[in-house]
Design a protein around this motif. Structure first.
Motif, PDB file in Angstrom:
ATOM      1  N   LEU A 188       0.829  -1.216   0.000  1.00 66.26           N
ATOM      2  CA  LEU A 188       0.000   0.000   0.000  1.00 66.26           C
ATOM      3  C   LEU A 188       0.857   1.257   0.000  1.00 66.26           C
ATOM      4  O   LEU A 188       0.484   2.288  -0.552  1.00 66.26           O
ATOM      5  CB  LEU A 188      -0.933   0.012   1.220  1.00 66.26           C
ATOM      6  CG  LEU A 188      -2.046  -1.038   1.226  1.00 66.26           C
ATOM      7  CD1 LEU A 188      -2.855  -0.952   2.521  1.00 66.26           C
ATOM      8  CD2 LEU A 188      -2.970  -0.866   0.019  1.00 66.26           C
ATOM      9  N   THR A 189       2.021   1.174   0.646  1.00 66.90           N
ATOM     10  CA  THR A 189       2.833   2.386   0.801  1.00 66.90           C
ATOM     11  C   THR A 189       3.975   2.500  -0.194  1.00 66.90           C
ATOM     12  O   THR A 189       4.487   3.591  -0.423  1.00 66.90           O
ATOM     13  CB  THR A 189       3.481   2.439   2.205  1.00 66.90           C
ATOM     14  OG1 THR A 189       4.330   1.289   2.346  1.00 66.90           O
ATOM     15  CG2 THR A 189       2.438   2.465   3.300  1.00 66.90           C
ATOM     16  N   LYS A 209      -4.215   6.581  -5.733  1.00 63.10           N
ATOM     17  CA  LYS A 209      -2.811   6.174  -5.869  1.00 63.10           C
ATOM     18  C   LYS A 209      -2.424   5.393  -4.625  1.00 63.10           C
ATOM     19  O   LYS A 209      -2.858   5.693  -3.520  1.00 63.10           O
ATOM     20  CB  LYS A 209      -1.916   7.401  -5.998  1.00 63.10           C
ATOM     21  CG  LYS A 209      -2.069   8.164  -7.307  1.00 63.10           C
ATOM     22  CD  LYS A 209      -0.910   9.137  -7.470  1.00 63.10           C
ATOM     23  CE  LYS A 209      -0.861   9.749  -8.851  1.00 63.10           C
ATOM     24  NZ  LYS A 209      -1.951  10.694  -9.121  1.00 63.10           N
ATOM     25  N   PHE A 210      -1.581   4.388  -4.827  1.00 69.85           N
ATOM     26  CA  PHE A 210      -1.054   3.645  -3.674  1.00 69.85           C
ATOM     27  C   PHE A 210       0.273   3.023  -4.070  1.00 69.85           C
ATOM     28  O   PHE A 210       0.674   3.050  -5.229  1.00 69.85           O
ATOM     29  CB  PHE A 210      -2.055   2.577  -3.201  1.00 69.85           C
ATOM     30  CG  PHE A 210      -2.246   1.456  -4.181  1.00 69.85           C
ATOM     31  CD1 PHE A 210      -3.180   1.569  -5.207  1.00 69.85           C
ATOM     32  CD2 PHE A 210      -1.489   0.296  -4.097  1.00 69.85           C
ATOM     33  CE1 PHE A 210      -3.345   0.544  -6.134  1.00 69.85           C
ATOM     34  CE2 PHE A 210      -1.651  -0.737  -5.024  1.00 69.85           C
ATOM     35  CZ  PHE A 210      -2.575  -0.602  -6.041  1.00 69.85           C
ATOM     36  N   VAL A 254       8.245   1.550 -10.919  1.00 68.51           N
ATOM     37  CA  VAL A 254       6.929   0.973 -10.654  1.00 68.51           C
ATOM     38  C   VAL A 254       6.834  -0.358 -11.375  1.00 68.51           C
ATOM     39  O   VAL A 254       6.816  -0.417 -12.588  1.00 68.51           O
ATOM     40  CB  VAL A 254       5.812   1.892 -11.188  1.00 68.51           C
ATOM     41  CG1 VAL A 254       4.454   1.360 -10.772  1.00 68.51           C
ATOM     42  CG2 VAL A 254       6.011   3.299 -10.685  1.00 68.51           C
ATOM     43  N   TYR A 305       1.826   7.387   5.995  1.00 66.67           N
ATOM     44  CA  TYR A 305       2.472   8.571   5.406  1.00 66.67           C
ATOM     45  C   TYR A 305       2.460   9.782   6.328  1.00 66.67           C
ATOM     46  O   TYR A 305       3.428  10.526   6.395  1.00 66.67           O
ATOM     47  CB  TYR A 305       1.828   8.918   4.054  1.00 66.67           C
ATOM     48  CG  TYR A 305       2.520   8.214   2.907  1.00 66.67           C
ATOM     49  CD1 TYR A 305       3.611   8.799   2.282  1.00 66.67           C
ATOM     50  CD2 TYR A 305       2.115   6.953   2.492  1.00 66.67           C
ATOM     51  CE1 TYR A 305       4.278   8.149   1.250  1.00 66.67           C
ATOM     52  CE2 TYR A 305       2.770   6.288   1.472  1.00 66.67           C
ATOM     53  CZ  TYR A 305       3.861   6.893   0.845  1.00 66.67           C
ATOM     54  OH  TYR A 305       4.525   6.244  -0.149  1.00 66.67           O
ATOM     55  N   GLU A 312       3.531   3.736  -6.856  1.00 63.01           N
ATOM     56  CA  GLU A 312       3.020   4.838  -7.670  1.00 63.01           C
ATOM     57  C   GLU A 312       2.810   6.078  -6.793  1.00 63.01           C
ATOM     58  O   GLU A 312       3.190   7.191  -7.151  1.00 63.01           O
ATOM     59  CB  GLU A 312       1.703   4.433  -8.337  1.00 63.01           C
ATOM     60  CG  GLU A 312       1.242   5.444  -9.360  1.00 63.01           C
ATOM     61  CD  GLU A 312      -0.205   5.216  -9.809  1.00 63.01           C
ATOM     62  OE1 GLU A 312      -0.841   4.266  -9.312  1.00 63.01           O
ATOM     63  OE2 GLU A 312      -0.683   6.012 -10.625  1.00 63.01           O
ATOM     64  N   LEU A 313       2.241   5.856  -5.632  1.00 62.95           N
ATOM     65  CA  LEU A 313       2.014   6.946  -4.688  1.00 62.95           C
ATOM     66  C   LEU A 313       3.343   7.542  -4.244  1.00 62.95           C
ATOM     67  O   LEU A 313       3.555   8.757  -4.260  1.00 62.95           O
ATOM     68  CB  LEU A 313       1.241   6.409  -3.475  1.00 62.95           C
ATOM     69  CG  LEU A 313       1.092   7.357  -2.283  1.00 62.95           C
ATOM     70  CD1 LEU A 313       0.218   8.550  -2.644  1.00 62.95           C
ATOM     71  CD2 LEU A 313       0.494   6.616  -1.078  1.00 62.95           C
ATOM     72  N   ARG A 314       4.227   6.653  -3.859  1.00 58.79           N
ATOM     73  CA  ARG A 314       5.532   7.098  -3.375  1.00 58.79           C
ATOM     74  C   ARG A 314       6.257   7.914  -4.452  1.00 58.79           C
ATOM     75  O   ARG A 314       6.804   8.990  -4.177  1.00 58.79           O
ATOM     76  CB  ARG A 314       6.345   5.864  -2.979  1.00 58.79           C
ATOM     77  CG  ARG A 314       7.762   6.175  -2.573  1.00 58.79           C
ATOM     78  CD  ARG A 314       8.484   4.905  -2.170  1.00 58.79           C
ATOM     79  NE  ARG A 314       9.903   5.173  -1.982  1.00 58.79           N
ATOM     80  CZ  ARG A 314      10.772   4.272  -1.574  1.00 58.79           C
ATOM     81  NH1 ARG A 314      10.379   3.040  -1.308  1.00 58.79           N
ATOM     82  NH2 ARG A 314      12.036   4.574  -1.431  1.00 58.79           N
ATOM     83  N   ILE A 317      -3.109   3.983   4.571  1.00 61.30           N
ATOM     84  CA  ILE A 317      -2.048   4.655   3.803  1.00 61.30           C
ATOM     85  C   ILE A 317      -1.728   6.018   4.437  1.00 61.30           C
ATOM     86  O   ILE A 317      -0.565   6.362   4.642  1.00 61.30           O
ATOM     87  CB  ILE A 317      -2.473   4.838   2.328  1.00 61.30           C
ATOM     88  CG1 ILE A 317      -2.708   3.465   1.683  1.00 61.30           C
ATOM     89  CG2 ILE A 317      -1.411   5.615   1.566  1.00 61.30           C
ATOM     90  CD1 ILE A 317      -3.201   3.532   0.252  1.00 61.30           C
TER      91      ILE A 317
END
Ligand SMILES: Cc1cc2nc3c(=O)[nH]c(=O)nc-3n(C[C@H](O)[C@H](O)[C@H](O)COP(=O)(O)OP(=O)(O)OC[C@H]3O[C@@H](n4cnc5c(N)ncnc54)[C@H](O)[C@@H]3O)c2cc1C
Ligand code: SF4
Lengths: 395, 154, 647
Positions: B18-19, C469-470, B142, B91, C473-475, B87
């Motif tokens: 998730l992160t 987003k997760f 990614v 964060y 991709e989020l990072r 999430i």
């Protein structure tokens, strides 16, 4: 022997009467040509050992410091922090001393050479044969580690100094330095007799106060014998304070020499500070430092909170090899830590070898080191233990 | 703070995906246990347990993990807000806008992502801001995780 | 009635009050300092002080919205305003201010020991010579009763007191500094972000599409900002302390004498010792905060106290001459029939008893009274006392810098969210001919991303998560966007206007029965025109520099309310602009040369009472484009000197 106190920010070094009471007699047999050179090169070696000695205690102190959980144990944190900062300062002053006598301080550089023993293999003994019965570990904050620390800073009771420097053993760091200082004085006297000096004028290599700031006290650069004495007094004063006399001279009531605590006194020797942590209280104004005093040299002042359990229980003496083999998940983080540590040693090495300006660039590395260490200490590795920082030099 | 409990472990492993931070990064924050507690205490236990069961299944299909997460944890209204909150918690250190603890603020991953440190903590030292951060890592590619990143150390 | 006879009573332990207390006690005067806030905040014992500060820090970490007052206790017996309470006017129910004006006044302050300097940013540019003569030069507002040149010696004292780090030679009015003048510390390094931005601006300045005003090219100039935070000491700086010289009847800056806290006296420096300026560290440990460590949280709290705060000055006062009473809220000064003299100050104390709070009302007397409670509180006290107001100017002319924020994404990473709040400013629009027509401005480059207008980085994470987003991709998204954030804020000078004012009404009171400030506030076309002008420049600059603009004014929240209710539209225009408060609360008891148009004379003594002095930003007739505290502190030294002359 010497103790340092700082009253309202104005520092004074107070020296009991017996500090170097017997100034060494100049060795008449010292021939300036051969013996002298040999002795000087021996002295440089001893100074390098002093450098290693100052460094060797830093990783254990840092482990204890970083293992304390954030937001807890505020006083112990402040106390250990102030001690580590002073040790770092001492290291740099010893480097100044080495440069002053024309030597070459080797910090990171030594780890790149053949004789890779600048960084101890913990568990380790203190370099230079100081108190060989003592083992120092990379381990977390505990009553036991604090006791080890005060043994490191332990004033010596044995006032009989060995005569031959290099081959001998020392009861304490203070004794080591006293012997060192005697050697410096002897050599300088011998040099003086021939119209020379062991001190080189190389101010460019000296790290000066403007390159270093903040905690740990004042940084002295070294250009002559007077400076050298000052530096050694500062180092010994901050470490052990009253040194041997609290063990060797008889107690006299109200002797001001031992009344060294109080609200105006902002800092005193590490030895006493560790005692405060161990006993969870400050020294009171009328506490004596002497062990035969009514307070037995122990603190009896205001209590503060020490939470011995609010600690990351790091597994003692972690190594990269162990992580690589047994905990590959942790290895990359440990490696990152070691890289930062090595970069820091290199930085100090550069600074002490002609580039003092780069010292300030090391500060972000020092902070980074801390954050990486704490990250490791948060990673569980089984049996209720945590990973920990690997103080190893790598490239 | 051992991740020995199976549920904590599942929570940790799904949090990795998730992160976008690996297990060591998440463990290194020291927040795993207390975040897991928040999840338990702030939510319907039944929902949490379903979430963990679903997560476990998803974790069994690593090659398609991102798609699965999207379908089952994010697009599914049942778990959407729980997942978003988790999430956010990693964060920002907050749950529904409330800071979990002083440490959670300090340990927020967002500061790592931005190559900086939480304001007021983990200071980088005098003059550090004059240069780029010393922590700059190349951006992470990614790609779906190819093999299980398991906690080898427990 | 207390029977202790004090030379001087000072109300407030902010920078103005603390420096006054320090200066007067070091000159041997007996001083009573009244402070509204909690005793814990003024603990001069170093451990107590440290613990209290750690409390502040933890409160800050835990705060959901890290606004300026978030680390500090808000006390109902001496409340502070909070920027979170600012809403569209009129508003009486939320927070401390009662807002009755067209627009809400959006700046806060802190009531507590140390005052607002605990959360100030610490930028300390001087005012420019022309700022003191707006009427003469630009035919707007009023002239000051003193000139820049008269203030120079006091500026130098203020720069020593705060410990300013900076490069004097690059300041816009460098040639008006004393020849060869240096700041106590070298400049704070300009951020990496500044360097990136400066390079972009430089390209624009030299490129094919430079910024234009009325089709004429303008060069955008940037300067490093002088600031009150610790940096590398400047070895050329000669001064040690500010000392009252009884023979010359003035304050002097010493080169050989230093204040010894231990001996409570000025002493001659050891001849052998080479003097070098020593940064003043944390109140609990002089070794902490010797340098700014880049905590990037100066507002609201500097964890290591590398940033100046007023408690540092207070720690240097002569304790034997100083009585500090905390939890003591001044409500009134007393005066006799003819009103020429103040005869006492009334203050209310609150103490935390076993189960209830205990209140007391006390009167204290002295030869001289100094109000240092800040612009808003000073005005309130005077109005409640019906004192010093024969000019009817008390409370009037409330001013602030109006901050027009603009934000965008840099083409390359500048790595914000690091270092002090701002280290560089656009200085080339601080004093141009357009001041006849609209406000001048200074434009600091912010180092903390879009935090101010957008609550970044929290909002960025939130938005990205909302966009589903997760994971990596989020990072990656966050590590791409956050390091490119750029924020500028155009701080526009507001002119004095008698209708912008602080007043009191009996129906609005706090828990102690003291008045809450009732504020009427608006901005005029003179300022709004500056928003348009600044924005026009900004837009050209962003475009030419490849900075992607994200500025948006008039945004609404989920309930359809404006997120920032300070919204204006220029005449004959459809544009809207938001502005934000700068925290520069100025002008409620201005100084002047005429008793009928001002509250205090040029020595900061009230025209009406010859033993009542006012210090703080309330004295400033106009604002200029500088953050006001340095100038205010210079005036405070001037007032201290006048008081010492008198007694
Ligand atoms: C977010 C922010 C950032 C800022 N940044 C800058 C900057 O970068 N540069 C700059 O120059 N300025 C800046 N300022 C402005 C600066 O903080 C103020 O100008 C300055 O601190 C005012 O000092 P003062 O002593 O006059 O008042 P204050 O600091 O407000 O102190 C007043 C004191 O009086 C006490 N008090 C109040 N009422 C009473 C009463 N009735 N009885 C007893 N005591 C009382 C209060 O508790 C307080 O201690 C900033 C302000 C804010 C809000
Ligand atoms: S950047 Fe950090 S250390 Fe420096 S003044 Fe601001 S808060 Fe203090």
């Amino acid at each position: 022997m010497a103790f340092e106190k700082s009253v309202k920010g104005e520092r004074q070094t107070l020296l009991p009467d017996d500090f170097l009471a017997d100034l060494p007699v100049v060795d008449e047999t010292l021939s300036i040509e051969d013996d002298f050179d040999k002795k000087l090169s021996e002295l440089k070696k001893q100074l390098q050992i002093a450098l290693e000695l100052e460094h060797s205690t830093i990783p254990p102190y840092l482990c204890a410091l970083y293992s304390i959980k954030p937001g807890t144990n505020l006083m112990p944190v402040e106390i250990i922090k102030s001690v580590v900062l002073e040790e770092m300062l001492h290291m740099i002053m010893v480097a100044n001393l080495i440069n002053a006598v024309g030597g070459k301080p080797r910090i990171g550089a030594k780890e790149q050479g053949e004789d890779r023993d600048f960084v101890p293999n913990y568990p380790a003994h203190l370099p230079g044969n100081v108190d060989p019965s003592l083992t120092i570990n990379l381990e977390c904050f505990s009553k036991k580690s604090i006791q080890t620390f005060w043994r490191i800073e332990h004033p010596s009771s044995d006032r009989n100094l060995p005569t031959e420097f290099s081959a001998s053993q020392y009861g304490s760091i203070g004794e080591f330095y006293e012997a060192l200082l005697k050697n410096i004085i002897t050599l300088e006297a011998a040099a003086k007799a021939k119209g020379r000096s062991i001190f080189h004028k190389n101010p460019d290599k000296q790290v000066k106060p403007e390159h270093y700031y903040g905690a740990g006290g004042k940084l002295f650069s070294v250009e002559n014998l007077e400076d050298a004495i000052k530096v050694i007094k500062e180092i010994v004063g901050q470490g052990e304070g009253t040194l041997g006399s609290i063990f060797s001279t008889p107690y006299r009531e109200g002797d001001p020499k031992y009344l060294i605590f109080g609200p105006d006194v902002e800092e005193y020797a590490h030895y006493f500070r560790f005692k405060e942590v161990f006993y969870e209280r400050f020294y009171a104004v009328d506490d004596s430092a002497h062990r035969d005093s009514p307070n037995k040299g122990l603190p009896t002042g205001e209590r503060f909170n020490v939470d011995w359990d609010a600690v990351y229980k790091m597994k003692p003496n972690p190594t990269l090899a162990d992580y690589k083999k047994n905990m590959p998940g942790v290895y990359p983080k440990a490696r990152e830590f070691s890289l930062t540590y090595s970069a820091l040693l290199n930085n100090i090495n550069d600074a002490c070898n002609g580039n003092p300006d780069v010292l300030s660039k090391g500060i972000p590395l020092m902070y980074q080191l801390k954050y990486q260490a704490i990250e490791l200490m948060n990673i569980p590795i089984g049996n209720g233990l945590m990973a920990g920082p690997t103080f190893e030099y790598i490239q | 703070m051992e991740a020995n409990n199976k549920n904590t472990k599942t929570f940790l492993q799904i949090s990795v995906h998730l992160t976008g931070y690996d297990e060591m990064d998440l463990l290194g924050t020291g927040m795993l246990e207390s975040y897991y507690d928040v999840v338990i205490h702030e939510n319907n236990l039944h929902l949490v347990s379903e979430f963990l069961t679903t997560s476990e299944k998803i974790l069994g299909d690593l090659p398609n993990i991102n798609d699965k997460i999207r379908q089952q944890l994010i697009d599914d209204v049942k778990f959407n807000s729980l997942t978003s909150n988790i999430i956010m918690m990693w964060y920002m250190g907050t749950w529904n806008g409330n800071v979990v603890s002083p440490q959670s603020y300090i340990q927020g991953l967002v500061w790592k992502a931005a190559d900086t440190h939480p304001p007021g903590a983990k200071q980088p030292g005098y003059g550090s801001w004059e240069n780029p951060p010393i922590t700059i890592h190349p951006p992470v590619a990614v790609k779906p995780a190819a093999k299980a990143e398991t906690l080898t150390t427990v | 009635m207390e029977n202790t006879e004090y030379d001087v009573i000072i109300v407030g332990s902010g920078i103005a009050g603390c420096v006054m207390a320090k200066t007067l006690t070091q000159a041997g005067k007996k001083v009573l300092l009244l402070e509204a806030g909690l005793s814990a905040g003024i603990n001069l014992d170093k451990n107590g002080n440290f613990y209290n500060y750690v409390d502040y820090l933890n409160t800050y970490y835990k705060a959901n919205a890290k606004v300026p007052n978030s680390p500090y206790p808000n006390i109902k017996d001496a409340p502070s305003p909070n920027v979170l309470d600012i809403q569209a006017t009129p508003s009486v129910d939320k927070g401390y201010y009662v807002q009755e004006g067209e627009l809400p006044f959006a700046s806060d302050f802190l009531r507590g020991p140390g005052g607002t300097t605990l959360h100030w940013l610490g930028s300390t540019p001087r005012m420019l010579p022309n700022d003191f003569q707006m009427k003469t030069n630009y035919n707007v507002a009023v002239d000051w009763p003193i000139t820049y040149n008269e203030l120079v010696p006091y500026y130098e004292m203020a720069e020593l007191e705060i410990g300013v780090a900076g490069d004097a030679s690059v300041q816009p009015n460098a040639n008006e500094y004393t020849k060869g003048y240096e700041f106590p510390m070298k400049k704070i390094p300009q951020s990496y972000l500044d360097q990136k931005f400066m390079a972009l601006v430089d390209k624009v300045n030299k490129g094919e599409h430079p910024v234009q005003i009325d089709k004429k090219k303008v060069t955008i100039g940037l300067t490093s900002t002088p600031q009150g935070r610790n940096a590398v000491p400047n070895e050329k700086y000669p001064y040690i302390d500010v000392m009252w010289n009884a023979e010359q009847q003035k304050l002097v800056m010493t080169k050989h004498m230093y204040w010894s806290g231990k001996d409570r006296a000025f002493k001659e420096l050891d001849k052998k010792e080479k003097y070098q300026y020593l940064p003043v560290g944390a109140v609990w440990d002089p070794n902490t905060g010797q340098r700014c460590e880049g905590n990037a949280s100066c507002v609201p709290i500097c964890p290591v106290q590398a940033k100046y705060n007023a408690l540092k000055s207070l720690a240097k006062a002569d304790e034997s001459k100083l009585t500090i009473k905390t939890q003591s809220v001044a409500s009134k000064v007393l005066h006799n029939g003819e009103k020429t003299q103040i005869t006492g100050v009334v203050y209310k104390t609150y103490a935390f008893g076993d189960d209830a709070i205990e209140y007391k009302e006390v009167i204290a007397t002295a030869k001289i009274y100094v109000l240092a409670a800040n612009a808003i509180e000073n005005a309130k006290i005077l109005l409640a006392s019906e004192a010093a107001n024969s000019s009817k100017q008390v409370g009037c002319n409330l001013m602030d810098h109006l901050c027009l924020l603009t934000w965008g994404l840099l083409p390359e990473k500048g790595y914000p969210f690091r270092g002090p709040g701002s280290t560089t400013n656009i200085s080339s629009f601080r004093d141009t001919d357009t001041r006849k027509d609209h406000s001048a401005w200074i434009c600091p480059v912010d180092n903390w991303g879009w935090g101010w207008p957008k609550f970044s980085p929290g909002s960025d994470v939130q938005d990205a998560v909302k966009e589903k987003k997760f994971g990596k991709e989020l990072r990656n998204h966050l590590s791409d966007v956050l390091p490119r954030q750029l924020l500028l804020h155009y701080e526009c000078e507001q002119l004095p206007n008698k209708d912008n004012r602080v007043s009191i009404k009996d129906e609005y009171r706090d828990a102690l029965g003291n008045h809450r400030p009732v504020i009427k506030y608006n901005v005029s076309d003179y300022e709004i025109k500056a928003f348009a002008a600044a924005k026009a420049i900004n837009d050209q600059l962003f475009k030419a520099a490849g900075i992607k603009d994200f500025t948006k004014y008039g945004e609404k929240d989920e309930n359809g309310k404006f997120k920032n209710p300070d919204i204006v539209t220029p005449p004959r225009s459809k544009e809207i602009y938001n502005f934000w408060g700068a925290g520069h609360i100025v002008g409620t008891h201005r100084m002047g040369k005429d008793a009928d148009k001002s509250v205090v004379d040029k020595n900061l003594c009230t025209w009406d009472h010859n033993n009542l002095y006012l210090v703080g930003c309330g004295n400033m007739p106009t604002l200029g484009t500088s953050n006001p505290t340095l100038t205010m502190l210079a005036l405070t030294f001037k007032a201290a000197e006048a008081i010492l002359k008198k007694i």
